[in-house]
Design a protein around this motif. Structure first.
Motif, PDB file in Angstrom:
ATOM      1  N   ARG A 160       0.758  -1.281   0.007  1.00  0.00           N
ATOM      2  CA  ARG A 160      -0.127  -0.006   0.087  1.00  0.00           C
ATOM      3  C   ARG A 160       0.892   1.230  -0.137  1.00  0.00           C
ATOM      4  O   ARG A 160       0.511   2.339   0.068  1.00  0.00           O
ATOM      5  CB  ARG A 160      -0.959   0.123   1.104  1.00  0.00           C
ATOM      6  CG  ARG A 160      -1.848  -0.819   1.382  1.00  0.00           C
ATOM      7  CD  ARG A 160      -3.117  -1.020   0.493  1.00  0.00           C
ATOM      8  NE  ARG A 160      -4.189  -2.043   0.450  1.00  0.00           N
ATOM      9  CZ  ARG A 160      -5.041  -2.118  -0.521  1.00  0.00           C
ATOM     10  NH1 ARG A 160      -4.971  -1.465  -1.504  1.00  0.00           N
ATOM     11  NH2 ARG A 160      -5.840  -3.219  -0.595  1.00  0.00           N
ATOM     12  N   TYR A 161       2.160   1.205  -0.152  1.00  0.00           N
ATOM     13  CA  TYR A 161       3.147   2.287  -0.018  1.00  0.00           C
ATOM     14  C   TYR A 161       3.986   2.239  -1.402  1.00  0.00           C
ATOM     15  O   TYR A 161       4.275   3.180  -2.083  1.00  0.00           O
ATOM     16  CB  TYR A 161       3.959   2.320   1.321  1.00  0.00           C
ATOM     17  CG  TYR A 161       4.769   3.644   1.186  1.00  0.00           C
ATOM     18  CD1 TYR A 161       4.333   4.959   1.256  1.00  0.00           C
ATOM     19  CD2 TYR A 161       6.070   3.462   1.204  1.00  0.00           C
ATOM     20  CE1 TYR A 161       5.319   5.955   1.325  1.00  0.00           C
ATOM     21  CE2 TYR A 161       7.044   4.440   1.255  1.00  0.00           C
ATOM     22  CZ  TYR A 161       6.530   5.608   1.404  1.00  0.00           C
ATOM     23  OH  TYR A 161       7.479   6.756   1.301  1.00  0.00           O
ATOM     24  N   GLU A 162       4.539   0.934  -1.392  1.00  0.00           N
ATOM     25  CA  GLU A 162       5.485   0.828  -2.382  1.00  0.00           C
ATOM     26  C   GLU A 162       5.147  -0.629  -3.310  1.00  0.00           C
ATOM     27  O   GLU A 162       4.927  -1.342  -2.495  1.00  0.00           O
ATOM     28  CB  GLU A 162       6.723   0.833  -1.688  1.00  0.00           C
ATOM     29  CG  GLU A 162       7.992   1.059  -2.911  1.00  0.00           C
ATOM     30  CD  GLU A 162       9.424   1.008  -2.133  1.00  0.00           C
ATOM     31  OE1 GLU A 162      10.195   1.849  -2.205  1.00  0.00           O
ATOM     32  OE2 GLU A 162       9.703   0.005  -1.133  1.00  0.00           O
ATOM     33  N   ILE A 163       5.479  -0.760  -4.402  1.00  0.00           N
ATOM     34  CA  ILE A 163       5.577  -1.646  -5.274  1.00  0.00           C
ATOM     35  C   ILE A 163       6.799  -2.215  -5.461  1.00  0.00           C
ATOM     36  O   ILE A 163       7.552  -1.399  -5.840  1.00  0.00           O
ATOM     37  CB  ILE A 163       4.374  -1.306  -6.443  1.00  0.00           C
ATOM     38  CG1 ILE A 163       3.189  -0.803  -6.516  1.00  0.00           C
ATOM     39  CG2 ILE A 163       4.652  -2.650  -7.587  1.00  0.00           C
ATOM     40  CD1 ILE A 163       2.723  -0.108  -7.836  1.00  0.00           C
ATOM     41  N   ARG A 164       6.827  -3.643  -5.175  1.00  0.00           N
ATOM     42  CA  ARG A 164       8.175  -4.183  -5.479  1.00  0.00           C
ATOM     43  C   ARG A 164       7.778  -5.046  -6.450  1.00  0.00           C
ATOM     44  O   ARG A 164       6.898  -5.860  -6.582  1.00  0.00           O
ATOM     45  CB  ARG A 164       8.579  -5.108  -4.347  1.00  0.00           C
ATOM     46  CG  ARG A 164       9.286  -4.175  -3.221  1.00  0.00           C
ATOM     47  CD  ARG A 164       9.861  -5.134  -2.015  1.00  0.00           C
ATOM     48  NE  ARG A 164       8.710  -5.536  -1.245  1.00  0.00           N
ATOM     49  CZ  ARG A 164       8.358  -6.934  -1.183  1.00  0.00           C
ATOM     50  NH1 ARG A 164       9.127  -7.775  -1.802  1.00  0.00           N
ATOM     51  NH2 ARG A 164       7.270  -7.259  -0.435  1.00  0.00           N
ATOM     52  N   ARG A 165       8.660  -4.976  -7.761  1.00  0.00           N
ATOM     53  CA  ARG A 165       8.453  -5.560  -8.893  1.00  0.00           C
ATOM     54  C   ARG A 165       9.624  -6.877  -9.142  1.00  0.00           C
ATOM     55  O   ARG A 165      10.603  -6.547  -8.923  1.00  0.00           O
ATOM     56  CB  ARG A 165       8.507  -4.719 -10.295  1.00  0.00           C
ATOM     57  CG  ARG A 165       8.079  -5.402 -11.383  1.00  0.00           C
ATOM     58  CD  ARG A 165       8.045  -4.623 -12.584  1.00  0.00           C
ATOM     59  NE  ARG A 165       6.907  -3.660 -12.355  1.00  0.00           N
ATOM     60  CZ  ARG A 165       6.612  -2.519 -12.921  1.00  0.00           C
ATOM     61  NH1 ARG A 165       7.554  -1.903 -13.938  1.00  0.00           N
ATOM     62  NH2 ARG A 165       5.643  -2.046 -12.768  1.00  0.00           N
ATOM     63  N   ARG A 166       8.950  -7.995  -9.169  1.00  0.00           N
ATOM     64  CA  ARG A 166       9.636  -9.309  -9.490  1.00  0.00           C
ATOM     65  C   ARG A 166       9.357 -10.001 -10.813  1.00  0.00           C
ATOM     66  O   ARG A 166       8.044  -9.604 -11.176  1.00  0.00           O
ATOM     67  CB  ARG A 166       9.601 -10.252  -8.397  1.00  0.00           C
ATOM     68  CG  ARG A 166      10.494  -9.613  -7.086  1.00  0.00           C
ATOM     69  CD  ARG A 166      10.068 -10.411  -5.949  1.00  0.00           C
ATOM     70  NE  ARG A 166       8.609 -10.349  -5.465  1.00  0.00           N
ATOM     71  CZ  ARG A 166       8.126 -11.396  -4.598  1.00  0.00           C
ATOM     72  NH1 ARG A 166       8.589 -12.261  -4.226  1.00  0.00           N
ATOM     73  NH2 ARG A 166       6.651 -11.036  -4.569  1.00  0.00           N
ATOM     74  N   ARG A 167      10.071 -10.734 -11.430  1.00  0.00           N
ATOM     75  CA  ARG A 167       9.662 -11.113 -12.742  1.00  0.00           C
ATOM     76  C   ARG A 167       9.881 -12.804 -12.732  1.00  0.00           C
ATOM     77  O   ARG A 167      11.000 -13.227 -12.093  1.00  0.00           O
ATOM     78  CB  ARG A 167      10.709 -10.734 -13.724  1.00  0.00           C
ATOM     79  CG  ARG A 167      10.083  -9.237 -14.172  1.00  0.00           C
ATOM     80  CD  ARG A 167      10.835  -8.776 -15.426  1.00  0.00           C
ATOM     81  NE  ARG A 167      10.347  -7.378 -15.896  1.00  0.00           N
ATOM     82  CZ  ARG A 167      11.120  -6.248 -15.102  1.00  0.00           C
ATOM     83  NH1 ARG A 167      11.917  -6.514 -14.164  1.00  0.00           N
ATOM     84  NH2 ARG A 167      10.696  -5.160 -15.207  1.00  0.00           N
ATOM     85  N   VAL A 168       8.927 -13.691 -13.105  1.00  0.00           N
ATOM     86  CA  VAL A 168       9.268 -14.838 -13.306  1.00  0.00           C
ATOM     87  C   VAL A 168       9.380 -15.111 -14.607  1.00  0.00           C
ATOM     88  O   VAL A 168       8.494 -15.097 -15.568  1.00  0.00           O
ATOM     89  CB  VAL A 168       8.124 -15.851 -12.714  1.00  0.00           C
ATOM     90  CG1 VAL A 168       8.494 -17.385 -12.887  1.00  0.00           C
ATOM     91  CG2 VAL A 168       7.748 -15.390 -11.309  1.00  0.00           C
ATOM     92  N   PHE A 169      10.430 -15.147 -15.213  1.00  0.00           N
ATOM     93  CA  PHE A 169      10.770 -15.362 -16.540  1.00  0.00           C
ATOM     94  C   PHE A 169      10.287 -16.974 -16.916  1.00  0.00           C
ATOM     95  O   PHE A 169      10.757 -17.932 -16.345  1.00  0.00           O
ATOM     96  CB  PHE A 169      12.421 -15.364 -16.875  1.00  0.00           C
ATOM     97  CG  PHE A 169      12.659 -13.953 -16.838  1.00  0.00           C
ATOM     98  CD1 PHE A 169      12.508 -12.950 -17.944  1.00  0.00           C
ATOM     99  CD2 PHE A 169      13.375 -13.436 -15.764  1.00  0.00           C
ATOM    100  CE1 PHE A 169      12.859 -11.687 -17.731  1.00  0.00           C
ATOM    101  CE2 PHE A 169      13.828 -12.124 -15.565  1.00  0.00           C
ATOM    102  CZ  PHE A 169      13.483 -11.146 -16.662  1.00  0.00           C
ATOM    103  N   PHE A 170       9.623 -16.822 -18.210  1.00  0.00           N
ATOM    104  CA  PHE A 170       9.108 -18.410 -18.672  1.00  0.00           C
ATOM    105  C   PHE A 170      10.403 -19.191 -19.233  1.00  0.00           C
ATOM    106  O   PHE A 170      10.126 -20.498 -18.664  1.00  0.00           O
ATOM    107  CB  PHE A 170       8.396 -18.140 -19.915  1.00  0.00           C
ATOM    108  CG  PHE A 170       7.115 -17.372 -19.789  1.00  0.00           C
ATOM    109  CD1 PHE A 170       6.267 -17.606 -18.857  1.00  0.00           C
ATOM    110  CD2 PHE A 170       6.805 -16.322 -20.713  1.00  0.00           C
ATOM    111  CE1 PHE A 170       4.964 -17.099 -18.783  1.00  0.00           C
ATOM    112  CE2 PHE A 170       5.570 -15.350 -20.437  1.00  0.00           C
ATOM    113  CZ  PHE A 170       4.748 -15.909 -19.550  1.00  0.00           C
TER     114      PHE A 170
END
Lengths: 183, 175
Positions: free
Chosen positions: B37-47
């Protein structure tokens, strides 16, 4: 209990922990292989320009930002650009590379939180109401910039809560003023 | 000037007690935006790094049913304060009943959860009620992962070198 992917088959499975049914598809991704770097010696006398960082390696590209020659070890391909490590560090720390961003301010979440909290602290509605509006506006902008779909409803709810706070404060002030006028 | 197509498409979300995960699909990965609700943490699951994809059913998952149940209990307790006021008692009991019904529905409605385990990150998507949608999404993710891993393996496999065949032997050696 952690599942061991190596004991799983593809298809319907039974959980060893809860005996529930689930479906699984294990994969065996190939290990990425290191890219071969061509050296100046391999390239021969007409093989050309050395990398700015690794004098022994042949340059394979120019940095899209600063133009420096770079070998395949230094080349970083991102968002349609080919960058050297220095420019990549600078652009990613400035937040100019969309794909390299991993931490972003959540304006939508903040707008909703402030909208809900502000309703319980309605005395401060003249501050929290406009602040909710501002955060919701930033949320709409962020949504457009990130190219996201969805999330409109929660932003509209935040706007409605901001309006509610301002209306409640307005009614309170009006009641106070009219009360003072009557006395 | 036409607008460029979106870089990613929203595929679903997973709401926990402390954070909300929103999952998007790009050409090469699933992007997981976890927000507190304050910060978005972005991670990726590569195919091409997916190790395992699972689909399972859960009853009454997520914080919604428990939140509604708590609010129903709160409204029920509040109604005790209005025991001498029939109108207020009726209203609070009505609200408590409505919230209890929502909680009950939340506990009874099944959720389908698609989980994708990558080498460095995990993506989870909860889909309530719609089993067909969950199975379609699970299938699409499995197909995308299989294709990406096959393409990576083909890129990494050594190129087939055409070895020239030796010249054909003359028919008559003595000639």
């Amino acid at each position: 209990m952690a599942l061991d992917a190596s004991i799983l088959d593809t298809g319907e499975q039974k959980c060893p922990s809860c005996s529930g049914t689930f479906w699984a598809t294990p994969f065996a991704p190939p290990e990425p292989r290191a890219e071969a770097v061509a050296s100046i010696l391999e390239a021969g006398p007409e093989g050309g320009v050395p990398c700015a960082r690794h004098a022994g390696n042949v340059a394979v590209a120019n940095c899209s930002r600063c133009g420096v020659f770079m070998c395949s070890l230094c080349r970083i391909g991102i968002d349609g650009l080919e960058l050297c490590p220095t420019c990549f560090d600078r652009l990613s720390s400035e937040g100019a590379l969309a794909s390299a961003q991993t931490r972003i301010r959540d304006y939508r979440g903040m707008a909703i939180t402030l909208g809900v909290v502000g309703c319980f602290m309605y005395i401060f509605g003249f501050i929290t109401g406009p602040a909710t509006f501002y955060l919701a506006w930033r949320g709409f902008r962020q949504r457009r910039e990130l190219g996201d779909r969805g999330g409109v409803l929660s932003l509209l709810v935040a706007v409605a809560l901001g309006v509610l706070q301002i209306v409640v404060v307005g009614v309170l002030i009006f009641a106070m003023v009219s009360g003072i006028g009557e006395t | 000037m036409s607008t460029p197509p979106p870089r990613r498409h929203y595929v679903g979300s997973f709401l926990g007690w402390t954070e909300r995960m929103r999952v998007f699909r790009t050409d090469e990965a699933l992007e997981v935006d976890s927000s507190d609700r304050y910060e978005i943490r972005r991670r990726r699951v590569f195919f091409d790094e997916v190790l395992l994809a699972t689909l399972h059913r859960q009853w009454g998952g997520g914080p919604y049913p428990w939140s509604f149940a708590s609010l129903a209990l709160l409204a029920g307790l509040l109604s005790l304060a209005f025991a001498s006021e029939p109108t207020a008692l009726g209203i609070t009991l009505g609200i408590a009943g409505f919230l209890a019904l929502l909680a009950l529905a939340g506990f009874l409605v099944p959720s389908w959860i698609v989980t994708v385990y990558g080498k460095r990150a995990r993506a989870r998507i909860r889909i309530r009620l719609r089993e067909a949608k969950a199975r379609t999404l699970y299938g699409e993710i499995c197909r995308a992962a299989a294709e990406a891993q096959r393409a990576l393996a083909e890129r990494q496999s050594p190129p087939v070198v055409e070895v020239p065949l030796p010249p054909a032997a003359p028919e008559d050696y003595s000639a």
